[in-house]
Motif scaffolding. Structure first.
Motif, PDB file in Angstrom:
ATOM      1  N   SER A 155      73.384 -47.806  41.945  1.00  0.00           N
ATOM      2  CA  SER A 155      74.150 -48.194  43.129  1.00  0.00           C
ATOM      3  C   SER A 155      74.297 -49.719  43.130  1.00  0.00           C
ATOM      4  O   SER A 155      73.555 -50.415  42.441  1.00  0.00           O
ATOM      5  CB  SER A 155      73.436 -47.722  44.400  1.00  0.00           C
ATOM      6  N   SER A 197      77.473 -50.770  40.436  1.00  0.00           N
ATOM      7  CA  SER A 197      76.613 -49.602  40.228  1.00  0.00           C
ATOM      8  C   SER A 197      76.213 -49.422  38.763  1.00  0.00           C
ATOM      9  O   SER A 197      75.316 -48.645  38.469  1.00  0.00           O
ATOM     10  CB  SER A 197      77.299 -48.346  40.754  1.00  0.00           C
ATOM     11  N   LYS A 211      81.672 -50.941  43.758  1.00  0.00           N
ATOM     12  CA  LYS A 211      81.368 -49.501  43.779  1.00  0.00           C
ATOM     13  C   LYS A 211      81.613 -48.838  42.464  1.00  0.00           C
ATOM     14  O   LYS A 211      82.168 -49.233  41.553  1.00  0.00           O
ATOM     15  CB  LYS A 211      82.171 -48.812  44.849  1.00  0.00           C
TER      16      LYS A 211
END
Length: 178
Positions: free
Chosen positions: A68, A153, A178
């Motif tokens: 993440s 991530s 992301k």
């Protein structure tokens, strides 16, 4: 005359060939020297006993064990902009719950100090501690505080920030992470 031309051609050919060979050899040596990079591994322990593994080479810094986005926020306790940054990060942490925010503070040597710092400042995120914290700060040549690094991530650096970061800028970069 024909023999003389052939000999001159051979001498010219091998002369250039030898020069080219030396040039190729030099290029290979240069490439090998530039391929030798220093690599450092860091293990940051955070107050919930989770560890963040980082790898730093001459050209990049990356997190090895994350799935993440991660924001490392380097601070000191005497830094007024760091306090303002913590306020912004608290709001960011509530909005982006998949983002792991880790406080990296100088002088935090053990879990008890990390927990005390987190609780004293009502932080919603964890505090790193251990010997690798100071080594990481030193290897990154952190000159001023706050200093933050946002990783995507996959563990790659998206952006680094010197000083207080406007929340809108941080949110824009988190969307990219992301």
């Amino acid at each position: 005359m024909k023999k003389l031309c052939i000999i001159a051609f051979i001498a010219l050919f091998f002369g250039c060939s030898s020069e080219k060979s030396e040039q190729n050899s030099q290029e290979i040596n240069d490439q090998n020297q530039s391929a030798v990079t220093t690599k450092q591994n860091f293990t940051l322990t955070i107050s919930n006993t989770e560890k963040i593994e980082l790898e730093k080479t001459d050209s990049e810094l990356k997190i090895i064990n994350s799935n993440s986005p991660v924001l490392l926020n380097f601070v000191t306790s005497e830094c007024l902009p760091c306090v303002a940054q913590n306020s912004n990060l608290a709001k960011i942490a509530k909005k982006y719950q998949n983002l792991q925010i880790v406080e990296i503070a100088t002088g935090i040597e053990n879990e008890h100090q990390a927990i005390a710092l987190r609780d004293q400042n009502e932080l919603l995120f964890e505090v790193a501690f251990g010997k690798d914290v100071l080594e990481l700060i030193d290897s990154m040549k952190v000159a001023g505080y706050p200093y933050s690094v946002l990783f995507d991530s996959r563990g790659k650096v998206v952006q680094s920030y010197d000083g207080l970061v406007p929340p809108e800028m941080l949110e824009y970069d988190i969307q990219r992470a992301k």
